[in-house]
Design a protein around this motif. Structure first.
Motif, PDB file in Angstrom:
ATOM      1  N   LEU A 247      -6.706   0.797   7.471  1.00  0.00           N
ATOM      2  CA  LEU A 247      -7.992   0.133   7.282  1.00  0.00           C
ATOM      3  C   LEU A 247      -7.827  -1.386   7.297  1.00  0.00           C
ATOM      4  CD1 LEU A 247     -11.031   0.345   6.737  1.00  0.00           C
ATOM      5  CD2 LEU A 247     -10.492   0.424   4.294  1.00  0.00           C
TER       6      LEU A 247
ATOM      7  N   TYR B  91       0.831  -1.194   0.000  1.00  0.00           N
ATOM      8  CA  TYR B  91       0.000   0.000   0.000  1.00  0.00           C
ATOM      9  C   TYR B  91       0.871   1.252   0.000  1.00  0.00           C
ATOM     10  CZ  TYR B  91      -4.096  -2.784   1.234  1.00  0.00           C
ATOM     11  OH  TYR B  91      -5.118  -3.689   1.235  1.00  0.00           O
TER      12      TYR B  91
ATOM     13  N   ASN C  11      -3.417   5.205   5.025  1.00  0.00           N
ATOM     14  CA  ASN C  11      -4.823   5.000   5.352  1.00  0.00           C
ATOM     15  C   ASN C  11      -5.302   3.611   4.939  1.00  0.00           C
ATOM     16  OD1 ASN C  11      -5.143   7.560   6.462  1.00  0.00           O
ATOM     17  ND2 ASN C  11      -5.599   8.455   4.469  1.00  0.00           N
ATOM     18  N   GLU C  12      -4.831   3.111   3.817  1.00  0.00           N
ATOM     19  CA  GLU C  12      -5.193   1.773   3.370  1.00  0.00           C
ATOM     20  C   GLU C  12      -4.622   0.726   4.325  1.00  0.00           C
ATOM     21  OE1 GLU C  12      -3.901   1.407  -0.664  1.00  0.00           O
ATOM     22  OE2 GLU C  12      -4.996   3.186  -1.280  1.00  0.00           O
TER      23      GLU C  12
ATOM     24  N   GLN D 189      -7.220  -2.532  10.881  1.00  0.00           N
ATOM     25  CA  GLN D 189      -8.427  -2.439  11.713  1.00  0.00           C
ATOM     26  C   GLN D 189      -9.437  -3.531  11.356  1.00  0.00           C
ATOM     27  OE1 GLN D 189      -8.850  -0.409  14.391  1.00  0.00           O
ATOM     28  NE2 GLN D 189      -6.705   0.010  14.012  1.00  0.00           N
ATOM     29  N   LEU D 190      -9.625  -3.783  10.070  1.00  0.00           N
ATOM     30  CA  LEU D 190     -10.569  -4.829   9.669  1.00  0.00           C
ATOM     31  C   LEU D 190     -10.076  -6.206  10.096  1.00  0.00           C
ATOM     32  CD1 LEU D 190     -11.701  -3.604   6.123  1.00  0.00           C
ATOM     33  CD2 LEU D 190     -12.910  -3.406   8.298  1.00  0.00           C
TER      34      LEU D 190
ATOM     35  N   ILE E  33      -9.718  -3.784  -0.578  1.00  0.00           N
ATOM     36  CA  ILE E  33      -9.361  -2.452  -0.089  1.00  0.00           C
ATOM     37  C   ILE E  33      -8.674  -1.653  -1.187  1.00  0.00           C
ATOM     38  CG2 ILE E  33      -7.878  -1.195   1.531  1.00  0.00           C
ATOM     39  CD1 ILE E  33      -8.509  -3.389   3.578  1.00  0.00           C
TER      40      ILE E  33
END
Length: 157
Positions: free
Chosen positions: A104, A96, A100-101, A107-108, A152
């Motif tokens: 995410l 990435y 931010n990716e 977190q997922l 994502i």
């Protein structure tokens, strides 16, 4: 962002017209608003919203499916007379460009039962993931790369 706010405004207008402010009706209003904007001349000015929204919804759907499957698997492992757990910490390299990716994804993964992101290496864009059900680290990395990481990436394009 302006088109998303316009879509929300159309959904609120739909709820006001039908005099029904339930969650189901808001979703129907969002769908009708999306279709109305897609058919209107607004699409000529900003096509990104109409390309990105279905991908974001696909990411949400994929995550909810994975959440359900992993929740059922974790429940089965807890209730089974002979558990078949293989806990392991797996190093998962990512590609990435944006933090931010990566955030995410971490977190997922942490929200999914049976997995937890232990550490993030910002320089190498690498996650260290603890999972209860890893028999092969390479297979885990491949499933993660072809599944959640791919969704994502598509949503952020």
């Amino acid at each position: 962002m302006q088109l998303f706010l316009m879509n929300i405004l159309l959904a609120i207008s739909w709820c006001a017209l039908t005099s029904d402010a339930t969650l189901d009706n808001v979703v129907v209003g969002m769908i009708i608003g999306f279709l109305a904007m897609a058919l209107s001349p607004v699409r000529k000015f900003n096509d990104g919203y109409f390309r990105r929204l279905p991908k974001v919804l696909a990411l949400i759907g994929y995550f909810l499916k994975e959440l359900l499957v992993s929740g059922l698997r974790a429940t089965w492992e807890v209730l089974a007379p002979s558990p078949n757990r293989h806990p392991c910490v797996v190093e998962v390299p990512t590609s990435y460009p944006d933090e931010n990716e990566l955030l995410l994804l971490s977190q997922l993964l942490s929200l999914t039962p049976g997995t937890l992101v232990v550490d993030i290496d910002d320089e190498n864009k690498t996650l260290y993931v603890h999972s209860m059900f890893v028999s092969d680290g390479a297979q885990f990395r491949k499933e993660l790369h072809d599944g959640l990481e791919k969704k994502i990436r598509e949503a952020f394009e």
